[in-house]
Design an enzyme around this catalytic site. Structure first.
Site, mmCIF file in Angstrom:
data_model
loop_
_atom_site.group_PDB
_atom_site.id
_atom_site.type_symbol
_atom_site.label_atom_id
_atom_site.label_comp_id
_atom_site.label_asym_id
_atom_site.label_seq_id
_atom_site.Cartn_x
_atom_site.Cartn_y
_atom_site.Cartn_z
ATOM 1 N N ARG A 80 0.857 -1.190 0.000
ATOM 2 C CA ARG A 80 0.000 0.000 0.000
ATOM 3 C C ARG A 80 0.889 1.235 0.000
ATOM 4 O O ARG A 80 1.691 1.424 0.909
ATOM 5 C CB ARG A 80 -0.889 -0.012 1.247
ATOM 6 C CG ARG A 80 -1.673 1.273 1.482
ATOM 7 C CD ARG A 80 -2.531 1.168 2.751
ATOM 8 N NE ARG A 80 -3.313 2.369 2.973
ATOM 9 C CZ ARG A 80 -3.112 3.241 3.972
ATOM 10 N NH1 ARG A 80 -2.156 3.036 4.864
ATOM 11 N NH2 ARG A 80 -3.885 4.296 4.106
ATOM 12 N N HIS A 124 -2.826 10.871 1.065
ATOM 13 C CA HIS A 124 -2.266 10.626 2.399
ATOM 14 C C HIS A 124 -1.602 11.937 2.848
ATOM 15 O O HIS A 124 -0.411 12.001 3.087
ATOM 16 C CB HIS A 124 -1.290 9.448 2.353
ATOM 17 C CG HIS A 124 -1.032 8.797 3.689
ATOM 18 N ND1 HIS A 124 -1.143 7.446 3.901
ATOM 19 C CD2 HIS A 124 -0.646 9.324 4.874
ATOM 20 C CE1 HIS A 124 -0.839 7.160 5.169
ATOM 21 N NE2 HIS A 124 -0.531 8.278 5.782
ATOM 22 N N GLU A 169 -7.253 8.301 6.654
ATOM 23 C CA GLU A 169 -7.525 8.919 7.944
ATOM 24 C C GLU A 169 -7.986 10.370 7.853
ATOM 25 O O GLU A 169 -7.287 11.285 8.321
ATOM 26 C CB GLU A 169 -6.291 8.830 8.857
ATOM 27 C CG GLU A 169 -5.831 7.416 9.140
ATOM 28 C CD GLU A 169 -4.762 7.349 10.235
ATOM 29 O OE1 GLU A 169 -4.433 8.378 10.830
ATOM 30 O OE2 GLU A 169 -4.268 6.238 10.508
ATOM 31 N N ASN A 298 -7.019 1.596 10.204
ATOM 32 C CA ASN A 298 -5.703 1.810 10.817
ATOM 33 C C ASN A 298 -5.894 1.787 12.327
ATOM 34 O O ASN A 298 -6.688 2.570 12.860
ATOM 35 C CB ASN A 298 -5.110 3.159 10.402
ATOM 36 C CG ASN A 298 -4.779 3.211 8.924
ATOM 37 O OD1 ASN A 298 -4.876 2.200 8.209
ATOM 38 N ND2 ASN A 298 -4.380 4.378 8.453
ATOM 39 N N TYR A 300 -3.833 1.545 16.140
ATOM 40 C CA TYR A 300 -2.599 1.535 16.927
ATOM 41 C C TYR A 300 -2.849 1.308 18.411
ATOM 42 O O TYR A 300 -2.119 0.569 19.058
ATOM 43 C CB TYR A 300 -1.829 2.851 16.716
ATOM 44 C CG TYR A 300 -1.267 2.953 15.316
ATOM 45 C CD1 TYR A 300 -0.047 2.383 15.008
ATOM 46 C CD2 TYR A 300 -1.988 3.561 14.299
ATOM 47 C CE1 TYR A 300 0.463 2.421 13.720
ATOM 48 C CE2 TYR A 300 -1.494 3.608 12.998
ATOM 49 C CZ TYR A 300 -0.271 3.041 12.714
ATOM 50 O OH TYR A 300 0.227 3.066 11.447
ATOM 51 N N GLU A 365 -3.202 -0.320 8.298
ATOM 52 C CA GLU A 365 -2.015 0.066 9.082
ATOM 53 C C GLU A 365 -2.133 -0.522 10.470
ATOM 54 O O GLU A 365 -3.189 -0.452 11.098
ATOM 55 C CB GLU A 365 -1.880 1.589 9.251
ATOM 56 C CG GLU A 365 -1.448 2.337 8.031
ATOM 57 C CD GLU A 365 -1.324 3.846 8.275
ATOM 58 O OE1 GLU A 365 -1.080 4.259 9.426
ATOM 59 O OE2 GLU A 365 -1.506 4.597 7.304
HETATM 60 C C1 FCB Z 1 -1.083 7.040 10.930
HETATM 61 C C2 FCB Z 1 -0.663 7.559 9.577
HETATM 62 C C3 FCB Z 1 0.650 7.035 9.094
HETATM 63 C C4 FCB Z 1 1.665 6.905 10.200
HETATM 64 C C5 FCB Z 1 1.084 6.214 11.393
HETATM 65 C C6 FCB Z 1 2.044 6.031 12.543
HETATM 66 O O1 FCB Z 1 -1.967 7.929 11.519
HETATM 67 O O2 FCB Z 1 -1.659 7.226 8.621
HETATM 68 O O3 FCB Z 1 1.083 7.867 8.044
HETATM 69 O O4 FCB Z 1 2.230 8.112 10.484
HETATM 70 O O5 FCB Z 1 -0.045 6.892 11.852
#
Ligand code: FCB
Length: 459
Positions: A80, A124, A169, A298, A300, A365
């Site tokens: 990607r 992006h 995002e 995405n 985290y 992500e």
């Molecule tokens: C996300 C972004 C990506 C990267 C990660 C850590 O929010 O999409 O570009 O910076 O965080």
């Protein structure tokens, strides 16, 4: 290892990695590329750690062939990447710069030659500066220009690329870009943030229409939904805080995208801060609801909130001050200070599958920044913490698939260490180490671990 891996993924599961143009390409002035808002922002004193910029980054623009060879060595099935709008239209509108398209053409062919499926993101975050000079995403016309640009890229690459993602995002673009100013273009204005949310969604809808008209096979969008949890499950105040944050980060995007229009409680919240709401026009919600084939997620870290009348709120969630307290991460955290909680990914996937059924999902992500201080005898980064992070999250993904969530693939963030936005180069997310002085790439232990996972299709 044998086929008796403990956890096997579905046969056609997509394994890959993700990057983004401004974070890796460099070559900021090559082949007619125009300036983007990140060129401007990174040059504004105090905005990015140590004044770092994406001028050179990983020099991927010149080293893409070697980078693709590395992806092939690691066994990636998909890659990607994002297209830099200012390479295609240096001013955001008007004539197409063929040399910009040539680059992505070469990259696409190189990937296909190696059997790697290209997954394109059209936006992006590197908006052409000329469009920002006219208001950027607060200007409705930007949505229309975005659709024109999307059509131009598809016209050139659509014969070879199957999967198209409009935005990455939009929560970050709108709330960090126009709300609290932590990202480019650095505007701090709640009204501008909500206006940008709407124009980003409108741009998505118009781009979907343009991509379909041009024959695109699979079209989607990538969001970063909040996995938001109450500090106390039995507290009504905390439940209200969850609802508010969920509205501002999740339902404000997901409901209109899936045809339900903006939620009434979110519109009321917006109207309290932007009076009158002039940006929402008849017919917009219908455009935004253009059917999609794939929702990129995405993820985290989870977000924990409490409902408190004296709560400081969060600058990235306009109007939460005096209502919400965002709690600091408890337990282990990554180098970003983000909580490490794989179970949050499982909860998020279940929730999306339940509330927005029938939409195939892909993790576009997931990954962790870690200091990467330890090396093994071969000089490779021994990133056991990153391996543990990825392992935990993949187990959560596997379990979710087992519960029936329609999840098609997993793309690790990121292939390479790269320009981490306001953090510059000091945060490393790559499974491949980049020495920024020599541009030498060295797979970390996590890259070799991921290679094994892919080859076994399991853990
Ligand atoms: C996300 C972004 C990506 C990267 C990660 C850590 O929010 O999409 O570009 O910076 O965080």
């Amino acid at each position: 290892m044998s086929a008796s891996s403990e956890l096997r993924f579905p046969d056609n599961f997509v394994w890959g990695a993700a990057t983004a143009s401004y974070q890796i390409e460099g070559a900021a002035r090559d082949d007619g590329r125009g300036p983007s808002i990140w060129d401007t922002f990174s040059r504004t004193p105090g905005k990015v750690f140590a004044g770092h910029t994406g001028d050179v980054a990983c020099d991927h623009y010149h080293r893409y062939a070697d980078d693709v060879a590395l992806m092939a060595e690691l066994g990636l099935k998909a890659y990607r990447f994002s297209i830099a709008w200012p390479r295609i239209q240096p001013d955001g509108t008007g004539p197409v710069e063929p040399r910009g398209l040539d680059f992505y053409d070469r990259l696409t062919d190189t990937l296909l030659d190696r059997g790697i499926d290209p997954i394109v993101t059209l936006y992006h975050w590197d908006l052409p500066q000329t469009l920002q000079d006219r208001g950027g995403w607060t200007n409705r016309e930007t949505a229309e220009h975005f659709a024109t640009y999307a059509g131009a890229v598809h016209g050139r690459l659509g014969d070879r690329i199957r999967t198209w993602t409009t935005l990455n995002e939009p929560w970050c673009s709108a709330y960090l870009g126009y709300g609290n100013g932590v990202h480019a273009p650095g505007v701090r204005d709640a009204g501008a943030a909500f206006t940008a949310v709407h124009h980003l969604l409108l741009g998505h809808g118009l781009a979907v229409r343009a991509l379909r008209a041009s024959g695109a096979e699979a079209v989607g969008i990538t969001l970063n939904p909040a996995e938001v949890q109450p500090a106390d499950r039995d507290s009504a105040a905390d439940a209200a805080a969850v609802r508010l944050v969920d509205g501002l980060q999740n339902r404000i995007f997901l409901d209109p995208l899936t045809g339900a229009g903006y939620p009434a409680d979110v519109l009321e919240h917006v109207a309290r801060m932007v009076d009158p709401v002039t940006f929402l026009r008849d017919g917009d919600e219908k455009l935004i609801a253009a059917p999609i084939d794939l929702l990129g997620i995405n993820y985290y870290a989870p977000t924990y909130v409490a409902g408190r009348p004296d709560g400081a709120g969060g600058s990235a969630w306009p109007g939460t001050e005096g209502a919400v307290e965002f709690l600091p991460a408890a337990g282990s955290v990554s180098d970003m200070g983000w909580a490490i909680e794989p179970a949050g990914l499982g909860r998020l996937l279940d929730r999306l599958a339940a509330d927005y059924p029938g939409l195939p999902l892909m993790i576009t992500e997931n990954g962790g920044a870690f200091p990467d201080r330890t090396t093994d005898s071969a000089g490779r980064v021994a990133d056991a913490d990153r391996i543990a992070y990825l392992d935990g999250h993949l187990r959560a993904v596997h379990a979710a698939i087992g519960r029936g969530v329609d999840l098609r693939g997993y793309l690790v963030w990121s292939l390479l260490d790269n320009f981490e936005w306001a953090e510059g180069y000091r945060k490393r997310f790559g499974i491949v180490h980049v020495d920024y002085l020599t541009q030498r790439r060295t797979p970390k232990a996590s890259a070799r671990w991921y290679q094994e996972v892919i080859s076994r299709n399991g853990l």
